[in-house]
Design an enzyme around this catalytic site. Structure first.
Site, PDB file in Angstrom:
ATOM      1  N   LYS A  22      -1.117 -10.274  16.384  1.00 46.65           N
ATOM      2  CA  LYS A  22      -0.216  -9.124  16.237  1.00 46.65           C
ATOM      3  C   LYS A  22      -0.913  -7.982  15.493  1.00 46.65           C
ATOM      4  O   LYS A  22      -0.900  -6.842  15.937  1.00 46.65           O
ATOM      5  CB  LYS A  22       1.037  -9.547  15.455  1.00 46.65           C
ATOM      6  CG  LYS A  22       1.889  -8.382  14.984  1.00 46.65           C
ATOM      7  CD  LYS A  22       3.111  -8.813  14.192  1.00 46.65           C
ATOM      8  CE  LYS A  22       2.879  -9.134  12.745  1.00 46.65           C
ATOM      9  NZ  LYS A  22       2.869  -8.004  11.809  1.00 46.65           N
ATOM     10  N   ASN A  23      -1.498  -8.304  14.341  1.00 49.47           N
ATOM     11  CA  ASN A  23      -2.023  -7.235  13.489  1.00 49.47           C
ATOM     12  C   ASN A  23      -3.327  -6.636  14.002  1.00 49.47           C
ATOM     13  O   ASN A  23      -3.807  -5.633  13.467  1.00 49.47           O
ATOM     14  CB  ASN A  23      -2.181  -7.729  12.043  1.00 49.47           C
ATOM     15  CG  ASN A  23      -0.819  -7.914  11.386  1.00 49.47           C
ATOM     16  OD1 ASN A  23       0.198  -7.467  11.916  1.00 49.47           O
ATOM     17  ND2 ASN A  23      -0.801  -8.584  10.251  1.00 49.47           N
ATOM     18  N   CYS A 117      10.674  -1.662   1.857  1.00 52.25           N
ATOM     19  CA  CYS A 117      10.208  -2.855   2.567  1.00 52.25           C
ATOM     20  C   CYS A 117      10.552  -4.077   1.731  1.00 52.25           C
ATOM     21  O   CYS A 117      10.548  -4.013   0.503  1.00 52.25           O
ATOM     22  CB  CYS A 117       8.705  -2.764   2.775  1.00 52.25           C
ATOM     23  SG  CYS A 117       7.970  -4.256   3.456  1.00 52.25           S
ATOM     24  N   ARG A 122       4.832  -0.777  -0.775  1.00 56.51           N
ATOM     25  CA  ARG A 122       4.002  -0.433   0.384  1.00 56.51           C
ATOM     26  C   ARG A 122       3.938   1.071   0.660  1.00 56.51           C
ATOM     27  O   ARG A 122       4.299   1.532   1.750  1.00 56.51           O
ATOM     28  CB  ARG A 122       4.469  -1.195   1.627  1.00 56.51           C
ATOM     29  CG  ARG A 122       4.489  -2.692   1.401  1.00 56.51           C
ATOM     30  CD  ARG A 122       4.830  -3.443   2.638  1.00 56.51           C
ATOM     31  NE  ARG A 122       3.728  -3.512   3.583  1.00 56.51           N
ATOM     32  CZ  ARG A 122       3.812  -4.084   4.778  1.00 56.51           C
ATOM     33  NH1 ARG A 122       4.938  -4.624   5.157  1.00 56.51           N
ATOM     34  NH2 ARG A 122       2.776  -4.108   5.575  1.00 56.51           N
ATOM     35  N   PRO A 123       3.464   1.849  -0.292  1.00 62.75           N
ATOM     36  CA  PRO A 123       3.301   3.278  -0.014  1.00 62.75           C
ATOM     37  C   PRO A 123       2.180   3.516   1.003  1.00 62.75           C
ATOM     38  O   PRO A 123       1.412   2.595   1.305  1.00 62.75           O
ATOM     39  CB  PRO A 123       2.917   3.863  -1.381  1.00 62.75           C
ATOM     40  CG  PRO A 123       2.359   2.730  -2.158  1.00 62.75           C
ATOM     41  CD  PRO A 123       2.985   1.474  -1.635  1.00 62.75           C
ATOM     42  N   VAL A 124       2.114   4.730   1.520  1.00 68.14           N
ATOM     43  CA  VAL A 124       1.030   5.066   2.466  1.00 68.14           C
ATOM     44  C   VAL A 124       0.187   6.219   1.913  1.00 68.14           C
ATOM     45  O   VAL A 124      -0.438   6.961   2.660  1.00 68.14           O
ATOM     46  CB  VAL A 124       1.577   5.401   3.890  1.00 68.14           C
ATOM     47  CG1 VAL A 124       2.126   4.168   4.562  1.00 68.14           C
ATOM     48  CG2 VAL A 124       2.638   6.505   3.832  1.00 68.14           C
ATOM     49  N   ASP A 305      -0.557 -13.191   3.986  1.00 67.55           N
ATOM     50  CA  ASP A 305       0.289 -13.554   5.129  1.00 67.55           C
ATOM     51  C   ASP A 305       0.395 -15.065   5.331  1.00 67.55           C
ATOM     52  O   ASP A 305       1.148 -15.525   6.199  1.00 67.55           O
ATOM     53  CB  ASP A 305      -0.242 -12.906   6.420  1.00 67.55           C
ATOM     54  CG  ASP A 305      -0.003 -11.410   6.440  1.00 67.55           C
ATOM     55  OD1 ASP A 305       0.762 -10.921   5.595  1.00 67.55           O
ATOM     56  OD2 ASP A 305      -0.594 -10.740   7.298  1.00 67.55           O
ATOM     57  N   ILE A 327      -1.281  -9.290  -3.769  1.00 68.08           N
ATOM     58  CA  ILE A 327      -1.315  -8.131  -2.850  1.00 68.08           C
ATOM     59  C   ILE A 327       0.021  -7.388  -2.856  1.00 68.08           C
ATOM     60  O   ILE A 327       0.052  -6.164  -2.952  1.00 68.08           O
ATOM     61  CB  ILE A 327      -1.654  -8.581  -1.399  1.00 68.08           C
ATOM     62  CG1 ILE A 327      -2.946  -9.408  -1.374  1.00 68.08           C
ATOM     63  CG2 ILE A 327      -1.751  -7.371  -0.464  1.00 68.08           C
ATOM     64  CD1 ILE A 327      -4.219  -8.664  -1.665  1.00 68.08           C
ATOM     65  N   ARG A 397       9.419 -10.997  15.400  1.00 71.94           N
ATOM     66  CA  ARG A 397       8.523  -9.835  15.280  1.00 71.94           C
ATOM     67  C   ARG A 397       7.064 -10.264  15.390  1.00 71.94           C
ATOM     68  O   ARG A 397       6.229  -9.472  15.821  1.00 71.94           O
ATOM     69  CB  ARG A 397       8.729  -9.154  13.926  1.00 71.94           C
ATOM     70  CG  ARG A 397      10.048  -8.467  13.798  1.00 71.94           C
ATOM     71  CD  ARG A 397      10.131  -7.708  12.529  1.00 71.94           C
ATOM     72  NE  ARG A 397       9.032  -6.738  12.426  1.00 71.94           N
ATOM     73  CZ  ARG A 397       8.826  -5.936  11.406  1.00 71.94           C
ATOM     74  NH1 ARG A 397       9.639  -5.961  10.383  1.00 71.94           N
ATOM     75  NH2 ARG A 397       7.819  -5.077  11.401  1.00 71.94           N
TER      76      ARG A 397
HETATM   77  N1  EPU Z   1      -1.172   0.204  -0.653  1.00 72.32           N
HETATM   78  C1  EPU Z   1      -0.923   1.340  -1.375  1.00 72.32           C
HETATM   79  N2  EPU Z   1      -1.107   2.549  -0.754  1.00 72.32           N
HETATM   80  C2  EPU Z   1      -1.490   2.654   0.537  1.00 72.32           C
HETATM   81  C3  EPU Z   1      -1.726   1.494   1.289  1.00 72.32           C
HETATM   82  C4  EPU Z   1      -1.557   0.268   0.661  1.00 72.32           C
HETATM   83  O1  EPU Z   1      -0.577   1.279  -2.553  1.00 72.32           O
HETATM   84  O2  EPU Z   1      -1.598   3.787   1.041  1.00 72.32           O
HETATM   85  C5  EPU Z   1      -1.017  -1.123  -1.292  1.00 72.32           C
HETATM   86  C6  EPU Z   1       0.136  -1.932  -0.689  1.00 72.32           C
HETATM   87  O3  EPU Z   1       1.378  -1.587  -1.256  1.00 72.32           O
HETATM   88  C7  EPU Z   1      -0.305  -3.353  -0.998  1.00 72.32           C
HETATM   89  C8  EPU Z   1      -1.830  -3.278  -0.867  1.00 72.32           C
HETATM   90  O4  EPU Z   1      -2.164  -1.896  -1.004  1.00 72.32           O
HETATM   91  O5  EPU Z   1       0.049  -3.677  -2.302  1.00 72.32           O
HETATM   92  C9  EPU Z   1      -2.409  -3.783   0.431  1.00 72.32           C
HETATM   93  O6  EPU Z   1      -1.636  -3.273   1.525  1.00 72.32           O
HETATM   94  P1  EPU Z   1      -2.249  -2.987   2.961  1.00 72.32           P
HETATM   95  O7  EPU Z   1      -2.251  -1.523   3.195  1.00 72.32           O
HETATM   96  O8  EPU Z   1      -3.533  -3.710   3.144  1.00 72.32           O
HETATM   97  O9  EPU Z   1      -1.141  -3.637   3.891  1.00 72.32           O
HETATM   98  P2  EPU Z   1      -0.728  -3.101   5.324  1.00 72.32           P
HETATM   99  O10 EPU Z   1      -1.901  -2.513   5.969  1.00 72.32           O
HETATM  100  O11 EPU Z   1       0.519  -2.311   5.208  1.00 72.32           O
HETATM  101  C10 EPU Z   1      -1.365  -5.244   6.680  1.00 72.32           C
HETATM  102  C11 EPU Z   1      -0.651  -6.204   7.565  1.00 72.32           C
HETATM  103  C12 EPU Z   1       0.292  -7.050   6.726  1.00 72.32           C
HETATM  104  C13 EPU Z   1      -0.551  -7.791   5.677  1.00 72.32           C
HETATM  105  C14 EPU Z   1      -1.340  -6.786   4.833  1.00 72.32           C
HETATM  106  C15 EPU Z   1      -2.277  -7.432   3.841  1.00 72.32           C
HETATM  107  C16 EPU Z   1      -0.551  -5.015   9.664  1.00 72.32           C
HETATM  108  C17 EPU Z   1       0.256  -4.316  10.677  1.00 72.32           C
HETATM  109  N3  EPU Z   1       0.082  -5.471   8.586  1.00 72.32           N
HETATM  110  O12 EPU Z   1      -0.353  -4.443   6.064  1.00 72.32           O
HETATM  111  O13 EPU Z   1       0.881  -7.999   7.604  1.00 72.32           O
HETATM  112  O14 EPU Z   1       0.277  -8.534   4.833  1.00 72.32           O
HETATM  113  O15 EPU Z   1      -2.127  -5.936   5.708  1.00 72.32           O
HETATM  114  O16 EPU Z   1      -3.179  -8.263   4.486  1.00 72.32           O
HETATM  115  O17 EPU Z   1      -1.753  -5.193   9.833  1.00 72.32           O
HETATM  116  C18 EPU Z   1       2.535  -9.497   8.357  1.00 72.32           C
HETATM  117  O18 EPU Z   1       1.913  -9.601   9.419  1.00 72.32           O
HETATM  118  O19 EPU Z   1       3.482 -10.275   8.045  1.00 72.32           O
HETATM  119  C19 EPU Z   1       2.161  -8.453   7.407  1.00 72.32           C
HETATM  120  C20 EPU Z   1       2.988  -8.030   6.455  1.00 72.32           C
END
Ligand code: EPU
Length: 422
Positions: A22-23, A117, A122-124, A305, A327, A397
């Site tokens: 999926k990811n 969430c 999970r900010p971006v 995960d 994480i 999902r």
């Molecule tokens: N973070 C920030 N700011 C950002 C981005 C991330 O503070 O701009 C923080 C997050 O809040 C978290 C950490 O950094 O504490 C790592 O988050 P990451 O961005 O790596 O997570 P993600 O990209 O949103 C993906 C997977 C998740 C998986 C995580 C960690 C996808 C679509 N999703 O999420 O998958 O848990 O990486 O490996 O690839 C799942 O499949 O169940 C799932 C949640």
């Protein structure tokens, strides 16, 4: 809403095939926005998150066709809307992955901010800072990230933390930027590598993917390509936890053991006997699980995960284990539900102490997120009597026909559709 009814106690035996990841598939589908040519993807799993992504792309005017064998064709030659609406983004945060490609190819994008969430804030912000470093003019307007740029310009970007989709978004933006981009502190996850491999097939110049320093030489345009999505390492790990909890002897086909990071060694520590070939894993479990301490970590560390699923195994272990979730700040929602099945777990901040019990007892539990759902299914397979798992739309999902695969392994599990319940 469908539910799963599980009667625990059957040992698992037999073979199943693991689906595409999926990811990996989610960013790869979004990469189709980077060219007007057709991108053909195979091994795309049939999941609700994939359907949401295809809907999102379809709304933008991208032609998406799906064949029954998991092949998907994406043609973005007539994109009419450069927007991801709240209605779709709120159901799937990964929709943010259209931001980088839209901005890189069309010079603008309007993507809803994801909002709350279940597993953490999970900010971006790192996606946004990175795109700004590439020269984009970005603002937040009425709940949307609004981004504009003439042509993005290469830059050195060091994210504050390792972020998987952040790395993917910046990678997809940088491939069409002018000049060189260096992504430092980049995610090394196999899904990032898979995306980079597709982008290279499309004509991108990328080096260092799979390390924490990815170097991208921007090109003017990309072309079509065909790519097979890697196997889902989390789905594979979840089935290994299932046999760990229920006992038995199973073989996973179409899997990539070399992408599974610390999962395999932790499962061996738990008492599973594992034998691996290049694309298969045989796992047998003939004893009560041993307790396994672990900390979640970025790849190749133990995946967040997989935390909930290995916790279910620890719940049955012969001893006490300590788990640290590093994480996400709120990824213990499954604990309250595991307690309803008779588990003994204490949470203190980001640490969970699991005191193994000899038996879990079936009960009605509620899934709160994708991996939590898998953990409850695993616990239910080992529990005495009947377990009902509610709200399994979370499971749908990210797991392709999980109950079919478990039945193929001899589990007593059935989906009861909401219409039969009323
Ligand atoms: N973070 C920030 N700011 C950002 C981005 C991330 O503070 O701009 C923080 C997050 O809040 C978290 C950490 O950094 O504490 C790592 O988050 P990451 O961005 O790596 O997570 P993600 O990209 O949103 C993906 C997977 C998740 C998986 C995580 C960690 C996808 C679509 N999703 O999420 O998958 O848990 O990486 O490996 O690839 C799942 O499949 O169940 C799932 C949640």
């Amino acid at each position: 809403m469908d539910i799963l009814r599980i009667t625990g106690g059957s040992r698992l035996h037999g073979e199943i095939s693991i689906s595409g990841a999926k990811n990996a598939a989610l960013p790869i589908l979004c990469a189709g926005l980077l060219t007007a040519d057709t991108v053909t993807l195979t091994n795309v799993p049939e999941l609700n998150d994939i359907a949401t992504t295809l809907k999102l792309l379809g709304q933008m005017g991208v032609r998406c066709t799906r064949e029954t064998d998991g092949t998907v064709h994406i043609t973005a030659n007539d994109v009419s809307t450069l927007e991801a609406p709240y209605e779709l983004v709120k159901t799937m945060r990964a929709s943010i992955l259209v931001l980088g490609p839209l901005l890189a190819r069309f010079g603008q994008a309007r993507v809803s901010l994801p909002g709350g969430c279940a597993i953490g804030q999970r900010p971006v912000d790192q996606h946004i800072h990175g795109l700004a470093a590439l020269g984009a003019d970005i603002s937040i307007e009425h709940g949307f990230v609004v981004a504009r740029a003439q042509r993005l310009k290469g830059a050195v970007i060091r994210t504050d933390m390792v972020t998987v989709t952040g790395t993917e978004n910046l990678l997809m933006a940088a491939v069409l930027a002018e000049g060189q981009t260096i992504l430092e502190n980049a995610a090394r996850e196999p899904e990032v590598v898979d995306l980079a491999e597709l982008l290279i097939k499309m004509g991108a110049q990328i080096q260092g993917h799979g390390t924490d320093r990815i170097v991208i030489e921007g090109v003017k345009s990309l072309h079509g390509a065909t790519h097979r999505v890697i196997p889902d390492r989390i789905e594979a790990g979840s089935f290994l936890c299932a046999v760990g909890a229920a006992g038995g002897d199973i073989t996973l086909r179409k899997v990539a053991p070399d992408t599974m990071g610390a999962t395999l060694s932790k499962l061996q520590e738990a008492g599973l006997t594992l034998t691996c070939g290049p694309d298969w894993i045989r796992a047998s479990m003939t004893q009560r699980p041993k307790p396994v301490d672990f900390r979640t970590h970025e790849y190749p560390g133990f995946a967040t995960d997989m935390q909930a699923q290995l916790m279910a195994l620890n719940a049955l272990a012969d001893g006490t284990s300590v788990i640290a979730e590093t994480i996400f700040e709120n990824r213990y929602m499954h604990v309250q539900e595991l307690l309803r099945l008779g588990a003994r777990i204490d949470i203190d901040g980001h640490t969970a102490v699991v005191r193994g019990v000899t038996k879990l007892s079936g009960a009605t539990v509620m899934a709160t997120d994708l991996r939590a759902s898998a953990s409850l299914v695993i616990a239910g397979l080992a529990a005495e009597g009947q377990t009902i798992v509610e709200r399994i739309y979370h499971l749908d999902r990210g797991y392709e026909r999980m109950e079919h695969k478990l039945r193929q392994l001899g589990a007593n599990i059935e989906r009861i559709s909401s219409k039969d319940l009323s």
